[in-house]
Design a protein around this motif. Structure first.
Motif, PDB file in Angstrom:
ATOM      1  N   GLY A 114     -12.514 145.180 -14.143  1.00 13.80           N
ATOM      2  CA  GLY A 114     -12.668 145.596 -14.718  1.00 13.80           C
ATOM      3  C   GLY A 114     -11.537 146.838 -15.215  1.00 13.80           C
ATOM      4  N   GLY A 115     -10.468 146.966 -14.838  1.00 16.49           N
ATOM      5  CA  GLY A 115      -9.165 147.681 -15.391  1.00 16.49           C
ATOM      6  C   GLY A 115      -8.833 147.361 -16.752  1.00 16.49           C
ATOM      7  N   GLY A 116      -7.700 148.505 -16.968  1.00 19.11           N
ATOM      8  CA  GLY A 116      -7.171 148.288 -17.686  1.00 19.11           C
ATOM      9  C   GLY A 116      -7.208 149.225 -18.820  1.00 19.11           C
TER      10      GLY A 116
ATOM     11  N   VAL B 241      -7.369 151.691 -22.488  1.00 18.91           N
ATOM     12  CA  VAL B 241      -8.452 152.393 -23.363  1.00 18.91           C
ATOM     13  C   VAL B 241      -7.911 153.777 -23.760  1.00 18.91           C
ATOM     14  CG1 VAL B 241      -9.607 153.557 -21.681  1.00 18.91           C
ATOM     15  CG2 VAL B 241     -10.765 153.097 -23.898  1.00 18.91           C
TER      16      VAL B 241
ATOM     17  N   SER C 226     -14.979 153.977 -22.881  1.00 25.55           N
ATOM     18  CA  SER C 226     -15.736 153.263 -22.271  1.00 25.55           C
ATOM     19  C   SER C 226     -14.620 152.324 -21.115  1.00 25.55           C
ATOM     20  CB  SER C 226     -16.894 153.470 -22.246  1.00 25.55           C
ATOM     21  OG  SER C 226     -18.086 154.219 -22.626  1.00 25.55           O
ATOM     22  N   LEU C 227     -15.704 152.395 -19.536  1.00 24.06           N
ATOM     23  CA  LEU C 227     -14.696 151.010 -18.980  1.00 24.06           C
ATOM     24  C   LEU C 227     -15.375 150.696 -17.749  1.00 24.06           C
ATOM     25  CD1 LEU C 227     -11.108 150.737 -18.568  1.00 24.06           C
ATOM     26  CD2 LEU C 227     -12.228 149.509 -19.534  1.00 24.06           C
ATOM     27  N   ARG C 228     -16.343 149.480 -17.293  1.00 25.17           N
ATOM     28  CA  ARG C 228     -16.348 149.385 -15.934  1.00 25.17           C
ATOM     29  C   ARG C 228     -16.276 149.017 -14.898  1.00 25.17           C
ATOM     30  NH1 ARG C 228     -22.525 146.523 -15.038  1.00 25.17           N
ATOM     31  NH2 ARG C 228     -21.426 144.540 -15.036  1.00 25.17           N
ATOM     32  N   LEU C 229     -15.563 149.239 -13.651  1.00 22.49           N
ATOM     33  CA  LEU C 229     -14.862 148.247 -12.585  1.00 22.49           C
ATOM     34  C   LEU C 229     -16.073 148.152 -12.243  1.00 22.49           C
ATOM     35  CD1 LEU C 229     -12.926 151.422 -12.018  1.00 22.49           C
ATOM     36  CD2 LEU C 229     -12.267 149.792 -13.660  1.00 22.49           C
TER      37      LEU C 229
ATOM     38  N   GLN D  56     -19.325 153.280 -14.061  1.00 21.64           N
ATOM     39  CA  GLN D  56     -19.455 152.598 -15.428  1.00 21.64           C
ATOM     40  C   GLN D  56     -18.397 154.293 -15.269  1.00 21.64           C
ATOM     41  OE1 GLN D  56     -20.361 151.246 -17.879  1.00 21.64           O
ATOM     42  NE2 GLN D  56     -19.888 152.219 -19.059  1.00 21.64           N
TER      43      GLN D  56
ATOM     44  N   VAL E   6      -6.174 151.502 -14.318  1.00 21.12           N
ATOM     45  CA  VAL E   6      -7.313 151.953 -15.622  1.00 21.12           C
ATOM     46  C   VAL E   6      -6.143 153.124 -15.814  1.00 21.12           C
ATOM     47  CG1 VAL E   6      -9.070 153.803 -16.495  1.00 21.12           C
ATOM     48  CG2 VAL E   6      -8.946 152.040 -14.904  1.00 21.12           C
TER      49      VAL E   6
END
Length: 130
Positions: free
Chosen positions: A8-10, A12, A17-20, A85, A126
């Motif tokens: 779920g990283g990346g 942004v 928002s990101l959810r791992l 989250q 992230v």
């Protein structure tokens, strides 16, 4: 052997928002203490959030002051998965995020100590940009 696999990283933009996710194998997340940690370049690894559930109910969650109100840790025992989250991301949230698991419970006061955990994932990057 126990495996923890984060995803779920990346990349942004700030404010996004990101959810791992952290999926555990050969290990049951329910009834054991779980945590998320992060390590930014040139810095020590630090605790981000911790959770302990018992018999399907969340016993406690806790957060580092730097992420309170922006990050939410949760757990799905049916999927054997822990989530993080992350909302309202800031540049300083850029880091490698690690999932950690303990054999057994832990006190709420101890979740942020690396020595409390027995297993670690490989980490997910992230990156928050302006």
């Amino acid at each position: 052997q126990v495996q923890l696999v984060e995803s779920g990283g990346g990349s942004v933009q700030a404010g996004g928002s990101l959810r791992l996710s952290c999926v555990a194998s050969r290990y049951t997340v329910g009834g054991n203490c779980m945590g998320w940690f992060r390590q930014a370049p040139g810095k020590e690894r630090e605790g981000v959030a911790g959770i302990y559930t018992w018999i399907g109910s969340t016993y406690w969650t806790d957060y580092a002051d730097s992420v309170k109100g922006r990050f939410t840790i949760s757990q799905d025992n049916t999927r054997n998965t822990v989530y993080l989250q992350m909302d309202s991301l800031k540049l300083e949230d850029t880091a490698i995020y690690y999932c950690a698991a303990r054999k057994g419970s832990c006190f709420r006061s101890a979740w942020s100590s690396e020595s409390a955990y027995d297993y670690w994932g490989q980490g997910t990057q992230v990156t928050v940009s302006s």
